[in-house]
Design an enzyme around this catalytic site. Structure first.
Site, PDB file in Angstrom:
ATOM      1  N   VAL A   1       0.956  -1.518   0.142  1.00  0.00           N
ATOM      2  CA  VAL A   1      -0.037   0.139  -0.031  1.00  0.00           C
ATOM      3  C   VAL A   1       0.504   1.675  -0.105  1.00  0.00           C
ATOM      4  O   VAL A   1       0.379   2.371  -0.190  1.00  0.00           O
ATOM      5  CB  VAL A   1      -1.186   0.125   0.894  1.00  0.00           C
ATOM      6  CG1 VAL A   1      -1.437  -1.486   1.656  1.00  0.00           C
ATOM      7  CG2 VAL A   1       0.422   0.088   2.415  1.00  0.00           C
ATOM      8  N   GLU A   2       2.109   0.503   0.326  1.00  0.00           N
ATOM      9  CA  GLU A   2       2.715   2.068  -0.121  1.00  0.00           C
ATOM     10  C   GLU A   2       3.344   1.895  -1.258  1.00  0.00           C
ATOM     11  O   GLU A   2       3.777   3.145  -2.254  1.00  0.00           O
ATOM     12  CB  GLU A   2       4.262   2.013   0.808  1.00  0.00           C
ATOM     13  CG  GLU A   2       3.332   1.475   2.024  1.00  0.00           C
ATOM     14  CD  GLU A   2       4.444   1.611   3.774  1.00  0.00           C
ATOM     15  OE1 GLU A   2       4.887   2.582   3.976  1.00  0.00           O
ATOM     16  OE2 GLU A   2       3.815   0.384   3.834  1.00  0.00           O
ATOM     17  N   MET A   3       4.728   2.138  -1.298  1.00  0.00           N
ATOM     18  CA  MET A   3       5.845   2.522  -2.585  1.00  0.00           C
ATOM     19  C   MET A   3       5.353   1.096  -3.257  1.00  0.00           C
ATOM     20  O   MET A   3       5.446   0.825  -4.871  1.00  0.00           O
ATOM     21  CB  MET A   3       7.432   2.683  -2.447  1.00  0.00           C
ATOM     22  CG  MET A   3       7.412   4.151  -2.109  1.00  0.00           C
ATOM     23  SD  MET A   3       8.975   3.691  -1.436  1.00  0.00           S
ATOM     24  CE  MET A   3       9.327   5.974  -1.152  1.00  0.00           C
TER      25      MET A   3
END
Lengths: 902, 369
Positions: free
Chosen positions: B153-155
């Protein structure tokens, strides 16, 4: 030292590659050990221990910090937290430091204890925070509650006190239980908050202490200690190993060093030896008198001083780098180039070869060259050894020329050693003693070449004399293989050995005297004959003069007499006798070679045919002449009379030889080709040229001649006839010789004799005989001056001339003749002059007369033949010649001939 | 770092032999516990100048030792969106240096707008925290970087891809090869970024100056706020140089927080997600309050938009106390003195909007609307 040297010697035998291998091995072990040592981390001990100490310190600190925190001397968790983080990092460092498997368990234990510890510390922090808050708030809360619930003040105060008490003695479980019970009451009395905080204090407080306990009992320091001990043990091991390694390293190092030193020493030694060797070889090279050079790819790379000198180079640079073939003479270049190519291709040395080389200045010389190919640093090179053999070649050529001389000389040349063993005899020598040219003389002794008595003389007289003085010349007798002796004029030479002074070899050069002796004999013989001839000639000449007078007078007397006069008969006899005497003189003259020659090109067959009646008359009845005359004979230049004389003499002798018996005389003419061999066997004056000869041959079946007779047959005054005067054959020989002819005699006692006369063929055609008309009686006029030292001749000549119609004048000799001619020269038509006169002879007088009158006509008269006499007057305008004795008719004819022309 | 220790004469530094620690400690504990309240009382009144060694809060160090060249490289990477799968998200996206090191969102979001599970803590002073993430699962700043870079859900990146992208940049290649023997590797990237993060300190705040001895650095209200901060007991957990960040603590000490506020996701389990210990349930890393006035919303899930309700909630569930609004205001004023300077620029806001809040007493727990 010896052992070391010996060891070094066998050491030397190890090839370089083995040395390298050993060195590499040692180095490898060394490096391996070294790396091992390197790996040994001596700092590891301190590092590990410092880490362990660090860990223990931190561990102690954390405990300290926690206690300080609960003691309220520390007011935040920063240091505690930092230390736990540091402990974690230290552990990681230890872990990486002690990577060896043996540490894994200890590390794991440590890790576990640390984990426990960290967890405990976390718990501590959390629990303490809570506890600290509640603890702090409790007093405040209790105060508030006391104020709010005064009736509970006692309980609350007691509670407060109890709590504080408990906090001092947290292990007082009794009190704790009591408090817990008390706290329950709080719940019912509505002091929820207090209850809650109390619970917190009780529970969290315990937890704080539990946490501290957990942290301190986790065993981190013990584990660290154990790890340390384990590491120490390990390290000690490592230390020991290291020490062992060090020792090994040292040993290896020492070994390596020693090895290297040894190698170095060896190398030094070798280097020195090499240097010395090189120096020696360089010196050798420089000193070698032979030229030595090295060439690569056709160019000189190195030349030694001798080579430089040989080529006339002032410095090596003149040669080095230059093409080898440049130094070879163009004649040999191709050969040498091919040779070099071969050398390189086959990589084999080539044998000695004589080559023509060129010096730097372009002059050439001969050198004996040998080539040896070799490889030098991968390059194909050729070493050349050359020697200037020019002198040797010249010497050899000289020697060979000398040997050729020896081989070709007609003298005997032989050499033998001191012991008499023959070493060499030249071809002429072998021929002289009747040995075959290929006969091996080296099996022979000196004695084989000489008759016995001579050998003795050689041994005792000749060779000792030769040895004493070096050489000795003497006559020596050699022995022919067929036994007869050969006299030789010899020079015996002793070849001396320089050191001992004695002769090691003897040599002899001998000239065969046989021929010489023979020639001498012949010469003497010839000389004798010659002198006889001269004598005869002289006598004949004088006789001729006398006979001229006699004949002349008798003729004149006869003319004056009547036909019936009986004196005529006597005069006729006188004439005949005179004629015979004249013939005799002619013979003598002919013998001496001084007869009168009238050369005409004649066909011999014709001549013989003309003579047949004459010949028939000369022979006995019982003798038959058989003629075999060749047709178409070429002409021969002969004096007809003389050849007739010869033929007659031969026929006469043949006749005599046959004698009373019946016999045959064969007469043949023909032409033949006479070669050297044939001519050598003839009797001639001088060597005759090979070629065509016309011959006539008289052959009889008479008694033949013996050896003795044949030897002396041609001697003057030698005769086998009782009535012979002995001049016939000598005259024949003389005539034949005079005609440049040759004669051969075959005779066999009891069988017969053959004479063959060869006359050279003439190029000229047969001369047509001039017929002299004796009856021409046209009168002659003029005055003739008669010059002769003989009075009788003068008188007779005068008589003859006057009768012919001339006037005459006379002079005694040349001088008088000149005087007369000076006085009466204009009157004088011609001169009849004798050759030989005192005071001034014919020649001189003729010259003088010519001075007076260049056109003077002179007829010469002489007892000698025309050729001899007139030869001196060639080109001088002699009008004519008449030979004494001359008949009046001859004289008149001659005069007519000469003066009719004018 | 140097530890200045002023030890009061009455109190000796404790250095017990290890084996006897427990025994000695307990008796001493007894002795000193008596003195405890006294000390506290003493500490309650603001003194003319502080004795720093007695204070629970400590100033931020000027520097943590860091390699400047590496930090510079890390800075470049910090702002480089190529770390993310779609090249849109950089570290600065969630940790905006212009915005107090946070993005100001309840939950952060990553690539494709995927919503994250937690509220992003500030990157400033993160080097002073003893662990990273709310559950402390990353022991070091380097380890923390793996989370966002690979987080779905980030990078949503993979390190090989990131490296490939970075390798195309000649500058990165050259710089990495200069600084590291092994060049451009994931570890080295992390090192660089972490090194940069270590430089993100905000020292020299007004409060730090006050701690160091400048009595006039903060005003009386702020001083009073600090005193209240201590006396209420906030300082038990939010202590040290980072005003927190050095321990784990349960959320819901004095009451069951999660009973009243259900977990939004498993992040609410906190440390339990890492250790699996029951005692670690709902335990979180105590956040730093250094830039608290800049990092709304608050709590691990960003539930509380205002600092006032956060403080009220904290007091209720952690302290078991009720803090009146007035005291909250003092405390907030104190908190406004905590942001220091970054690159010479002070992060302390001029305005104090957080001071303005309605009556909280009417609402027992500030619900997020």
């Amino acid at each position: 030292m010896n052992s070391a040297a010996g060891h070094a010697f066998s050491f030397r035998k190890i090839p370089m590659s083995a040395h390298l291998l050993i060195l590499m091995l040692l180095s490898g072990l060394l490096i391996h050990d070294f790396l091992h040592l390197q790996r040994f981390d001596s700092a590891q001990l301190s590092r590990v221990h410092s880490l362990i100490d660090q860990l223990e310190k931190l561990d102690a600190e954390t405990e300290q910090f926690m206690l300080q925190t609960i003691n309220h001397t520390r007011f935040n968790y920063d240091d505690l937290t930092d230390d736990t983080l540091a402990m974690r990092d230290t552990y990681h460092l230890l872990q990486s430091e002690l990577s060896d498997a043996r540490f894994r368990d200890s590390l794991q234990d440590l890790h576990d204890s640390l984990t426990t510890q960290f967890t405990a510390i976390d718990e501590f922090k959390a629990a303490f925070s809570i506890w600290a808050n509640s603890s702090r708030y409790l007093s405040v809360l209790i105060k508030q509650l006391i104020a709010a619930h005064p009736q509970q003040r006692l309980m609350l105060t007691e509670l407060n006190r109890d709590v504080l008490n408990w906090q001092l003695y947290p292990d007082n479980d009794e009190l704790k239980t009591q408090l817990l019970q008390q706290s329950k009451i709080l719940r019912t009395t509505g002091m929820e908050e207090l209850y809650r905080h109390l619970q917190i204090i009780l529970t969290q407080g315990g937890e704080v202490l539990d946490a501290i306990t957990a942290s301190t009992t986790c065993g981190t320091p013990e584990n660290a200690e154990r790890l340390g001990e384990q590491f120490d043990a390990f390290y000690t091991q490592e230390m020991d190993q290291k020490r062992r390694n060090e020792q090994t390293l040292l040993m290896l190092g020492a070994l390596l060093l020693a090895y290297l030193v040894l190698l170095l020493m060896m190398r030094q030694h070798d280097q020195r030896a090499l240097r010395e060797s090189e120096q020696r070889f360089r010196l050798l090279f420089d000193l070698i008198p032979d030229a030595v050079g090295i060439h690569q790819r056709g160019l000189w790379r190195y030349v030694n001083p001798a080579a430089m000198q040989m080529y006339g180079a002032k410095s090596a640079d003149e040669l080095i780098g230059s093409p080898v073939l440049e130094r070879i003479h163009p004649d040999h270049r191709r050969q040498v180039a091919e040779r070099i190519q071969n050398e390189v291709k086959k990589n084999q040395p080539v044998p000695l070869m004589a080559q023509k080389h060129l010096r730097i200045d372009g002059s050439s010389f001969y050198a004996e060259v040998q080539g040896i190919p070799f490889e030098e640093r991968g390059q194909q090179s050729i070493m050349v050894v050359a020697r200037d053999i020019t002198q040797r070649i010249h010497a050899e050529r000289e020697s060979s020329r000398l040997i050729t001389i020896l081989e070709h000389t007609s003298d005997f040349v032989g050499m033998a050693d001191r012991n008499g063993q023959v070493l060499y005899v030249n071809p002429a020598g072998k021929s002289l003693v009747g040995l075959a040219a290929d006969h091996d003389v080296q099996q022979m002794q000196i004695a084989d070449f000489h008759p016995e008595h001579e050998t003795a003389r050689l041994l005792h007289e000749i060779l000792p004399k030769a040895e004493a003085t070096g050489s000795y010349q003497t006559k020596a007798i050699f022995k022919h293989s067929d036994g007869h002796d050969i006299t030789v004029s010899a020079v015996f030479t002793a070849h001396q050995d320089n050191t001992t002074g004695k002769a090691t070899h003897f040599s002899v050069i001998g000239r065969d005297l046989t021929a010489e002796l023979e020639r001498n004999k012949q010469l003497e013989h010839t000389q004798r004959l010659e002198s006889l001839g001269i004598l005869a000639g002289g006598i004949a000449h004088d006789f001729n003069n006398i006979l001229t007078a006699i004949m002349g007078n008798a003729a004149m007397a006869n003319r004056g007499l009547e036909q019936s006069n009986p004196a005529r008969e006597q005069l006729a006899r006188i004439e005949a006798a005179t004629r015979r005497a004249s013939d005799l003189c002619k013979q003598m003259l002919a013998y001496s070679g001084k007869g009168r020659f009238i050369i005409k090109a004649t066909n011999l067959t014709d001549l013989v045919e003309d003579m047949t009646r004459l010949m028939e008359v000369s022979i006995h009845k019982n003798v038959v002449i058989k003629y075999h005359l060749a047709e178409n004979l070429p002409a021969v230049e002969i004096d007809t009379a003389q050849i007739q004389q010869v033929i007659l003499n031969l026929i006469t002798n043949a006749n005599e030889a046959i004698g009373e018996k019946s016999g045959v005389i064969s007469f043949s003419t023909g032409i033949m080709h006479a070669d050297r061999h044939y001519l050598d066997q003839t009797l001639t004056d001088k060597p005759l040229p090979e070629g065509r000869y016309v011959y006539f041959e008289v052959s009889d079946t008479g008694c033949g001649m013996d050896e003795q007779t044949m030897q002396h047959m041609f001697d003057p005054f030698f005769t086998t006839k009782f009535t012979g005067r002995g001049l016939g054959m000598s005259a024949v020989l003389g005539i034949v010789r005079g005609h440049q002819g040759a004669m051969r005699v075959y005779s066999e006692l009891g069988k017969g004799t053959t004479f063959k006369v060869l006359l050279p063929v003439s190029e000229q055609a047969v001369a047509v005989e001039e017929s002299i008309d004796h009856n021409d009686s046209s009168p002659l006029t003029g005055t003739i001056l008669i010059v002769d030292d003989e009075e009788t001749i003068r008188e007779v000549a005068a008589m003859m001339l006057e009768e012919a119609g001339f006037d005459t004048m006379s002079a005694n000799d040349g001088v008088e003749a000149l005087e007369v001619y000076k006085q009466h020269g204009d009157r004088i038509t011609g001169v009849l002059m004798d050759m030989t006169m005192p005071r001034m002879d014919g020649k001189e007088c003729f010259r003088e007369l010519r001075r007076i009158n260049p056109d003077v006509k002179v007829v010469l008269s002489s007892g000698y033949n025309e050729q001899d006499a007139t030869s001196r007057f060639v080109g001088q305008g002699l009008a004519g010649f008449i030979q004494k004795p001359y008949s009046p008719e001859a004289l008149i004819d001659k005069m007519r001939e000469v003066f009719a022309a004018s | 770092m140097t530890r200045q220790r002023f030890v009061p004469a009455a109190v000796q530094p404790f250095k017990p032999p290890i084996a006897t620690a427990r025994r000695c400690g307990v008796s001493l504990l007894r002795a000193l516990l008596l003195l405890a309240p006294l000390t506290l009382l003493l500490g309650a009144q603001p003194a003319a100048a502080l004795n720093l060694s007695l204070e629970p809060l400590q100033p931020i160090p000027e520097k943590i030792p860091a390699d400047p060249a590496l930090a510079k490289l890390g800075e470049k990477l910090f702002f480089d969106p190529r770390l993310s799968a779609d090249n849109t998200i950089s570290c600065a996206h969630c940790h905006d240096l212009e915005h107090g090191g946070v993005d100001g969102l309840k939950h952060s979001y990553g690539v494709d707008g995927r919503e994250g599970m937690v509220n992003s803590p500030t990157v400033f002073n993160s080097g002073l925290n003893f662990a990273q993430f709310w559950d402390g699962r990353a022991a070091t700043l380097e380890d923390q970087i793996d989370g966002p870079v690979t987080g779905h859900v980030e990078m949503d990146s993979k390190w090989p891809d990131v490296l490939k992208k970075l390798r195309e940049d000649q500058l990165y290649k050259q710089r990495f090869h200069t600084l590291f023997d092994d060049g451009l590797t994931a570890n080295n990237v992390k090192h660089a970024i972490a090194e940069f993060e270590r430089t993100l300190l905000t020292p020299d705040s007004r409060f730090d100056r006050y701690l160091k001895g400048d009595v006039n650095a903060i005003n009386e209200a702020e001083k009073h706020g600090y005193a209240l901060f201590k006396s209420y007991g906030c300082v038990s957990c939010h202590q040290g140089r980072n005003v927190g960040g050095n321990l784990f603590q349960k959320l819901g000490v004095m009451g069951d927080y999660f009973k009243e506020n259900a977990m939004e996701n498993k992040a609410g389990l906190g440390r339990f997600n890492v250790t699996g210990l029951a005692s670690d349930k709902h335990r979180f890393k105590v956040p730093s309050l250094r830039l608290v006035v800049l990092t709304a919303p608050y709590f691990h899930n960003g539930r509380y938009r205002t600092l006032a309700e956060t403080i009220r909630t904290m007091a209720k569930f952690q302290l078991g106390r009720h803090i009146p609004d007035e005291d909250i205001r003092y405390i907030i004023q104190f908190l406004y003195t905590l942001p220091g300077k970054y690159r010479g620029k002070s992060l302390e806001p001029k305005d104090r909007p957080l001071l303005h809040f309605g009556n909280l007493d009417s609402a027992p727990s500030g619900a997020d609307s």
